[in-house]
Design a protein around this motif. Structure first.
Motif, PDB file in Angstrom:
ATOM      1  N   ILE A 151     -32.888 -16.452  -0.219  1.00  0.00           N
ATOM      2  CA  ILE A 151     -33.361 -17.101  -1.447  1.00  0.00           C
ATOM      3  C   ILE A 151     -34.807 -17.576  -1.274  1.00  0.00           C
ATOM      4  CG2 ILE A 151     -32.358 -19.389  -0.900  1.00  0.00           C
ATOM      5  CD1 ILE A 151     -32.385 -17.904  -4.387  1.00  0.00           C
ATOM      6  N   ALA A 152     -35.147 -18.021  -0.064  1.00  0.00           N
ATOM      7  CA  ALA A 152     -36.537 -18.461   0.177  1.00  0.00           C
ATOM      8  C   ALA A 152     -37.484 -17.273   0.054  1.00  0.00           C
ATOM      9  CB  ALA A 152     -36.649 -19.103   1.558  1.00  0.00           C
ATOM     10  N   VAL A 153     -37.115 -16.134   0.636  1.00  0.00           N
ATOM     11  CA  VAL A 153     -37.957 -14.931   0.546  1.00  0.00           C
ATOM     12  C   VAL A 153     -38.138 -14.543  -0.918  1.00  0.00           C
ATOM     13  CG1 VAL A 153     -37.993 -12.447   1.011  1.00  0.00           C
ATOM     14  CG2 VAL A 153     -37.405 -14.043   2.842  1.00  0.00           C
ATOM     15  N   GLN A 154     -37.028 -14.571  -1.654  1.00  0.00           N
ATOM     16  CA  GLN A 154     -37.060 -14.176  -3.064  1.00  0.00           C
ATOM     17  C   GLN A 154     -37.978 -15.098  -3.879  1.00  0.00           C
ATOM     18  OE1 GLN A 154     -32.959 -13.863  -4.435  1.00  0.00           O
ATOM     19  NE2 GLN A 154     -33.680 -14.229  -6.523  1.00  0.00           N
ATOM     20  N   LEU A 155     -37.820 -16.412  -3.682  1.00  0.00           N
ATOM     21  CA  LEU A 155     -38.574 -17.354  -4.509  1.00  0.00           C
ATOM     22  C   LEU A 155     -40.036 -17.492  -4.089  1.00  0.00           C
ATOM     23  CD1 LEU A 155     -35.835 -20.039  -5.089  1.00  0.00           C
ATOM     24  CD2 LEU A 155     -36.874 -18.545  -6.798  1.00  0.00           C
ATOM     25  N   LEU A 156     -40.346 -17.140  -2.839  1.00  0.00           N
ATOM     26  CA  LEU A 156     -41.740 -17.282  -2.394  1.00  0.00           C
ATOM     27  C   LEU A 156     -42.477 -15.947  -2.404  1.00  0.00           C
ATOM     28  CD1 LEU A 156     -41.186 -19.916   0.441  1.00  0.00           C
ATOM     29  CD2 LEU A 156     -42.096 -20.306  -1.862  1.00  0.00           C
ATOM     30  N   ALA A 157     -41.795 -14.890  -2.863  1.00  0.00           N
ATOM     31  CA  ALA A 157     -42.452 -13.583  -2.966  1.00  0.00           C
ATOM     32  C   ALA A 157     -43.646 -13.707  -3.900  1.00  0.00           C
ATOM     33  CB  ALA A 157     -41.470 -12.547  -3.514  1.00  0.00           C
ATOM     34  N   GLY A 158     -44.738 -13.068  -3.535  1.00  0.00           N
ATOM     35  CA  GLY A 158     -45.918 -13.125  -4.391  1.00  0.00           C
ATOM     36  C   GLY A 158     -46.769 -14.365  -4.146  1.00  0.00           C
ATOM     37  N   THR A 159     -46.323 -15.272  -3.250  1.00  0.00           N
ATOM     38  CA  THR A 159     -47.153 -16.419  -2.855  1.00  0.00           C
ATOM     39  C   THR A 159     -47.684 -16.133  -1.449  1.00  0.00           C
ATOM     40  OG1 THR A 159     -45.508 -17.716  -1.641  1.00  0.00           O
ATOM     41  CG2 THR A 159     -45.493 -17.934  -4.042  1.00  0.00           C
ATOM     42  N   GLU A 160     -48.530 -17.017  -0.960  1.00  0.00           N
ATOM     43  CA  GLU A 160     -49.061 -16.859   0.403  1.00  0.00           C
ATOM     44  C   GLU A 160     -48.153 -17.552   1.418  1.00  0.00           C
ATOM     45  OE1 GLU A 160     -52.280 -15.406   1.377  1.00  0.00           O
ATOM     46  OE2 GLU A 160     -51.770 -14.413  -0.504  1.00  0.00           O
ATOM     47  N   ILE A 161     -47.079 -18.165   0.953  1.00  0.00           N
ATOM     48  CA  ILE A 161     -46.213 -18.937   1.855  1.00  0.00           C
ATOM     49  C   ILE A 161     -45.245 -18.000   2.568  1.00  0.00           C
ATOM     50  CG2 ILE A 161     -44.526 -20.827   1.977  1.00  0.00           C
ATOM     51  CD1 ILE A 161     -45.810 -21.806  -0.729  1.00  0.00           C
ATOM     52  N   GLY A 162     -45.210 -18.066   3.898  1.00  0.00           N
ATOM     53  CA  GLY A 162     -44.350 -17.191   4.692  1.00  0.00           C
ATOM     54  C   GLY A 162     -42.982 -17.815   4.922  1.00  0.00           C
ATOM     55  N   VAL A 163     -42.010 -16.967   5.199  1.00  0.00           N
ATOM     56  CA  VAL A 163     -40.653 -17.443   5.506  1.00  0.00           C
ATOM     57  C   VAL A 163     -40.290 -16.944   6.904  1.00  0.00           C
ATOM     58  CG1 VAL A 163     -38.213 -17.357   4.850  1.00  0.00           C
ATOM     59  CG2 VAL A 163     -39.985 -17.396   3.075  1.00  0.00           C
ATOM     60  N   ALA A 164     -39.872 -17.864   7.772  1.00  0.00           N
ATOM     61  CA  ALA A 164     -39.507 -17.485   9.141  1.00  0.00           C
ATOM     62  C   ALA A 164     -38.127 -18.037   9.480  1.00  0.00           C
ATOM     63  CB  ALA A 164     -40.549 -18.009  10.132  1.00  0.00           C
ATOM     64  N   ALA A 165     -37.449 -17.361  10.413  1.00  0.00           N
ATOM     65  CA  ALA A 165     -36.135 -17.811  10.880  1.00  0.00           C
ATOM     66  C   ALA A 165     -36.323 -18.808  12.021  1.00  0.00           C
ATOM     67  CB  ALA A 165     -35.329 -16.604  11.344  1.00  0.00           C
ATOM     68  N   GLN A 166     -35.233 -19.462  12.400  1.00  0.00           N
ATOM     69  CA  GLN A 166     -35.312 -20.470  13.469  1.00  0.00           C
ATOM     70  C   GLN A 166     -34.942 -19.914  14.831  1.00  0.00           C
ATOM     71  OE1 GLN A 166     -32.975 -23.844  12.214  1.00  0.00           O
ATOM     72  NE2 GLN A 166     -33.943 -23.864  10.207  1.00  0.00           N
TER      73      GLN A 166
END
Ligand code: PGA
Length: 232
Positions: free
Chosen positions: A44-59
């Motif tokens: 959901i984070a990847v989906q909602l932040l797509a098209g932004t400069e904010i990256g999503v990483a796992a722990q």
């Protein structure tokens, strides 16, 4: 400057959606911003932040692409989801789940080879610092890692994590310079980073960003730390 929020075992998909929806309204140009939600909230984070400069990483991430490793997640699986990076070697993994330096190095290698960005955590405990072993511990933890353009180290003194005790900017600077003498990589500081102390820590010449735990769970305080990373 990189500011990464390590959410630990907080925020399921619903809370993640609310957080990311609020976060994507903010302007963080000039700072690299990354959030690290729990595995179940990555999609959901990847989906909602797509098209932004904010990256999503796992722990965390496993070193094999697939196999009989119950409870683990591989780098290709994270890539398939659109995840950009992974934390490895967090002190909570080392303390509570028996992560060794070698396992951390393997996780980092596999993630980098799969094209992920890696934040590798290192740091001494309070006892190790009091015994004068800080540099030995850091050397041991850092020297198993190989430099890579997609690798950053996070220096997180264990005594400063979730305790409200922050390393002084001078102490952080000293440790960061030491880490860089062992491995050529940017170094983030982690351990009770808050909006109130972020600017002084980030002003140190060898502090290249922050890995933020508790204060990254609230949009306002996380955004304030990201703002503090902007050149003044
Ligand atoms: P903290 O955690 O900011 O809550 O101290 C930092 C971390 O564990 O990455």
């Amino acid at each position: 400057m990189l500011i990464a929020g390590n959410w630990k075992m907080y925020k399921g998909p619903a809370e993640t959606a609310a957080f990311c929806t609020a976060l994507r309204e903010r302007d963080f140009s000039g700072v690299d911003v990354v959030v690290c939600p729990p595995f179940v909230s990555l999609a959901i984070a990847v989906q909602l932040l797509a098209g932004t400069e904010i990256g999503v990483a796992a722990q965390n991430v496993h070193w094999e692409p697939e196999g009989a490793f119950t409870g683990e997640i591989s780098a290709p699986m994270l890539r398939e989801l659109g995840v950009y990076g992974a934390i490895v070697g967090h002190s909570e993994r080392r303390q509570h789940f028996g992560e060794t330096d070698e396992a951390v190095a393997q996780r980092a290698r596999a993630a980098l080879d799969a094209g992920l960005f890696v934040i590798a955590c290192v740091g001494e405990t309070e006892n190790e610092r009091e015994a004068g072993e800080t540099e030995d511990v850091l050397r041991r933890q850092v020297s198993v890692l190989e430099a890579d353009e997609n690798l950053v180290v996070a220096y997180e003194p264990v005594w400063a994590i979730g305790t409200g005790k922050t390393a002084t900017p001078e102490l952080a600077q000293e440790a960061h310079a030491f880490v860089k003498s062992v491995l050529g990589a940017p170094v983030l500081y982690g351990g009770s980073v808050k909006p109130e102390n972020a600017r002084d820590l980030l002003a140190q010449p060898d502090v290249d960003g922050a890995l933020v735990g508790g204060a990254s769970l609230d949009v306002e305080s996380f955004a304030a730390i990201c703002q503090a990373a902007l050149p003044s």
